[in-house]
Design an enzyme around this catalytic site. Structure first.
Site, PDB file in Angstrom:
ATOM      1  N   GLY A 196      -4.171 -11.095  -2.731  1.00 48.31           N
ATOM      2  CA  GLY A 196      -5.342 -11.381  -1.910  1.00 48.31           C
ATOM      3  C   GLY A 196      -5.045 -11.956  -0.548  1.00 48.31           C
ATOM      4  O   GLY A 196      -5.976 -12.301   0.185  1.00 48.31           O
ATOM      5  N   HIS A 197      -3.790 -12.061  -0.181  1.00 51.18           N
ATOM      6  CA  HIS A 197      -3.456 -12.652   1.117  1.00 51.18           C
ATOM      7  C   HIS A 197      -3.140 -11.541   2.109  1.00 51.18           C
ATOM      8  O   HIS A 197      -2.034 -11.023   2.139  1.00 51.18           O
ATOM      9  CB  HIS A 197      -2.276 -13.627   0.974  1.00 51.18           C
ATOM     10  CG  HIS A 197      -2.129 -14.536   2.146  1.00 51.18           C
ATOM     11  ND1 HIS A 197      -1.113 -14.392   3.052  1.00 51.18           N
ATOM     12  CD2 HIS A 197      -2.869 -15.583   2.561  1.00 51.18           C
ATOM     13  CE1 HIS A 197      -1.226 -15.330   3.981  1.00 51.18           C
ATOM     14  NE2 HIS A 197      -2.292 -16.051   3.702  1.00 51.18           N
ATOM     15  N   PHE A 198      -4.145 -11.171   2.886  1.00 50.96           N
ATOM     16  CA  PHE A 198      -4.127 -10.071   3.847  1.00 50.96           C
ATOM     17  C   PHE A 198      -4.115  -8.732   3.107  1.00 50.96           C
ATOM     18  O   PHE A 198      -3.067  -8.138   2.867  1.00 50.96           O
ATOM     19  CB  PHE A 198      -2.983 -10.175   4.853  1.00 50.96           C
ATOM     20  CG  PHE A 198      -3.146 -11.336   5.786  1.00 50.96           C
ATOM     21  CD1 PHE A 198      -4.006 -11.237   6.870  1.00 50.96           C
ATOM     22  CD2 PHE A 198      -2.475 -12.520   5.559  1.00 50.96           C
ATOM     23  CE1 PHE A 198      -4.182 -12.312   7.726  1.00 50.96           C
ATOM     24  CE2 PHE A 198      -2.643 -13.603   6.408  1.00 50.96           C
ATOM     25  CZ  PHE A 198      -3.498 -13.499   7.488  1.00 50.96           C
TER      26      PHE A 198
END
Length: 145
Positions: free
Chosen positions: A45-47
């Site tokens: 979910g990070h970028f």
């Protein structure tokens, strides 16, 4: 104590252990490495569609190698009880992104270690030798955690 036994004394385990190896330690500095496997949960979910290692994880990696491992090395023979170094302050600059499957090397130089406090200048480089982040980390000895 040799540098291979230090990781076993850390109060971390998978999935929150960010130390693959320690290649050198002496009274003034420590060097270690970690590879950020693409399967690590935070990449989901990070970028979206372009994952990047979060800065807080880079800071944690620098703290585990450059502060906790270094502190354990420096405390060898001094403490009878179970001890570790707890992070107390950070001042980190993020210079380049770290992507999934990248190996980083952390190099920490002692600024001081006295009265149970350790302060280090810490640098992280990628496999190409390019600085990705650097800063000053400090921590203190915690007994019986």
């Amino acid at each position: 104590m040799n540098i291979h036994s230090i990781v076993a004394q850390l109060p971390y385990r998978d999935p929150f252990l960010f130390v693959d190896e320690l290649v050198h330690a002496d009274e003034e500095h420590i060097i270690g490495g970690y590879t950020f496997d693409e399967s690590l949960d935070f990449y989901k979910g990070h970028f979206l569609d372009k994952p990047v290692t979060p800065g807080v994880i880079l800071t944690e990696t620098m703290a585990q190698i450059g502060l906790a491992c270094f502190g354990i090395y420096l405390m060898q023979g001094e403490c009878k009880k179970l001890t570790t170094i707890a992070l107390t302050s950070t001042d980190v600059q993020f210079l380049k992104p770290v992507y999934p499957n990248e190996k980083v090397t952390v190099i920490a130089h002692k600024i001081y270690f006295r009265f149970g406090k350790l302060k280090c200048a810490v640098l992280m480089k990628n496999a190409a030798g390019i600085e990705v982040c650097k800063g000053i980390l400090a921590g203190m000895v915690i007994e019986d955690i």
